[in-house]
Design an enzyme around this catalytic site. Structure first.
Site, PDB file in Angstrom:
ATOM      1  N   HIS A 185       0.835  -1.198   0.000  1.00 25.50           N
ATOM      2  CA  HIS A 185       0.000   0.000   0.000  1.00 25.50           C
ATOM      3  C   HIS A 185       0.874   1.255   0.000  1.00 25.50           C
ATOM      4  O   HIS A 185       1.619   1.494   0.946  1.00 25.50           O
ATOM      5  CB  HIS A 185      -0.877  -0.028   1.258  1.00 25.50           C
ATOM      6  CG  HIS A 185      -1.878   1.060   1.366  1.00 25.50           C
ATOM      7  ND1 HIS A 185      -1.944   1.903   2.451  1.00 25.50           N
ATOM      8  CD2 HIS A 185      -2.869   1.455   0.530  1.00 25.50           C
ATOM      9  CE1 HIS A 185      -2.946   2.742   2.295  1.00 25.50           C
ATOM     10  NE2 HIS A 185      -3.524   2.506   1.140  1.00 25.50           N
ATOM     11  N   HIS A 244      -1.139  10.781  -1.909  1.00 25.01           N
ATOM     12  CA  HIS A 244      -2.465  10.440  -1.398  1.00 25.01           C
ATOM     13  C   HIS A 244      -3.293  11.672  -1.058  1.00 25.01           C
ATOM     14  O   HIS A 244      -4.439  11.816  -1.479  1.00 25.01           O
ATOM     15  CB  HIS A 244      -2.347   9.545  -0.162  1.00 25.01           C
ATOM     16  CG  HIS A 244      -3.670   9.244   0.471  1.00 25.01           C
ATOM     17  ND1 HIS A 244      -4.236  10.057   1.447  1.00 25.01           N
ATOM     18  CD2 HIS A 244      -4.552   8.241   0.260  1.00 25.01           C
ATOM     19  CE1 HIS A 244      -5.413   9.550   1.800  1.00 25.01           C
ATOM     20  NE2 HIS A 244      -5.631   8.461   1.093  1.00 25.01           N
ATOM     21  N   GLU A 246      -5.142   4.239  -7.941  1.00 23.08           N
ATOM     22  CA  GLU A 246      -6.369   4.895  -7.503  1.00 23.08           C
ATOM     23  C   GLU A 246      -6.386   6.339  -7.963  1.00 23.08           C
ATOM     24  O   GLU A 246      -5.469   7.109  -7.660  1.00 23.08           O
ATOM     25  CB  GLU A 246      -6.510   4.849  -5.973  1.00 23.08           C
ATOM     26  CG  GLU A 246      -7.784   5.523  -5.503  1.00 23.08           C
ATOM     27  CD  GLU A 246      -7.914   5.638  -3.995  1.00 23.08           C
ATOM     28  OE1 GLU A 246      -8.740   6.465  -3.544  1.00 23.08           O
ATOM     29  OE2 GLU A 246      -7.186   4.941  -3.266  1.00 23.08           O
TER      30      GLU A 246
END
Length: 271
Positions: free
Chosen positions: A16, A58, A131
């Site tokens: 991750h 992120h 993502e």
């Protein structure tokens, strides 16, 4: 039929934001460390800069993971490259990561192009979860730019031998539908948080989406959700799986993909 090949029947282990317990998240060092660990794949988040480069970050702002401030989408790549994206990191044991003085890329912001170059250099079929972060001022330009970059690497025409196997993920259904129109051969993953719309709990997914990414809190609270998706033939990804109890629960449920900040520890548990 499940799309993801599971070695020995165990879930795939995905790093991750790279091996983010061992190195600063989303840095090249986090990903090369993950490669060295022998992970099954990696995950990254992408955002557009003011001059339309995709970078692996992120948060909406630079504040948490760099020594700078400001909204990523309002800053040009050249400005982001002036910042230090590594020295903020404190490891689990309270220490700082070992500095690699000879590594000129340490602390440098990671572009998606640079990450994909590193992935292609592995000559492995690593599962590569990208993502797209929404909402953003750029809307659908994020997906259009993503497809442009993936096409440069030959990664929009389905899974090929010795190349990364790309999956695009989002909490935004609109983003996934844009991807389906732009690059229909790239598999999609619909991300679902603990406070999720009811449709995800009965195992249904939008047309053209065959995998769900579940918040680990959902799996703890409602393991029946996993079985509901499995009955419909969906791949089940779970994030972020860092604790032994969660690994064991996911293993018992037969989930396909574990996304973890601690891939080394998770692989040791599974082995």
């Amino acid at each position: 039929m499940h799309a993801e090949e599971r070695p020995g029947g165990r879930p795939l282990v995905i790093a991750h934001r790279g091996a983010s317990s061992l190195q600063p998240e989303h840095t090249l060092a986090a990903y090369t460390t993950a490669f060295d660990l022998g992970v099954d794949g990696i995950e990254c988040d992408v955002r557009l800069t003011a001059d339309h480069h995709l970078v692996c970050v992120h948060d909406r702002r630079a504040n948490r993971t760099s020594n700078g401030t400001g909204v990523i989408s309002t800053l040009e790549l050249a400005r982001l490259e002036e910042l230090d994206w590594a020295s903020w990191k404190v490891l689990d044991d309270g220490s700082a990561p070992e500095a690699a003085d000879e590594d000129p890329e340490r602390g440098r912001i990671l572009t998606l192009r640079r990450l994909l170059t590193s992935l292609v250099d592995q000559n492995q079929e690593l599962l590569t979860l990208i993502e797209t972060k929404h909402p953003t001022r750029y809307g659908g330009l994020v997906e259009r730019q993503l497809v442009t970059v993936l096409r440069e690497f030959g990664l929009t025409i389905g899974d090929l031998p010795n190349l990364p196997h790309v999956r695009v993920m989002s909490f935004s259904l609109l983003a996934l539908m844009r991807m389906r129109g732009l690059a229909p051969q790239i598999p999609l993953v619909y991300l679902v948080e603990a406070a999720a719309p009811r449709m995800s709990f009965d195992g249904s997914l939008p047309s053209g989406v065959n995998a769900v990414g579940l918040d680990v809190r959902i799996v703890r609270r409602s393991p029946s959700v996993v079985r509901a998706h499995q009955r419909r033939g969906h791949d089940v990804y779970v994030w972020t799986v860092n604790e032994r109890e969660d690994v064991e629960r996911c293993l018992e449920l037969g989930v396909d993909v574990l996304i973890s900040d601690r891939p080394r520890d998770v692989m040791a548990l599974l082995d």
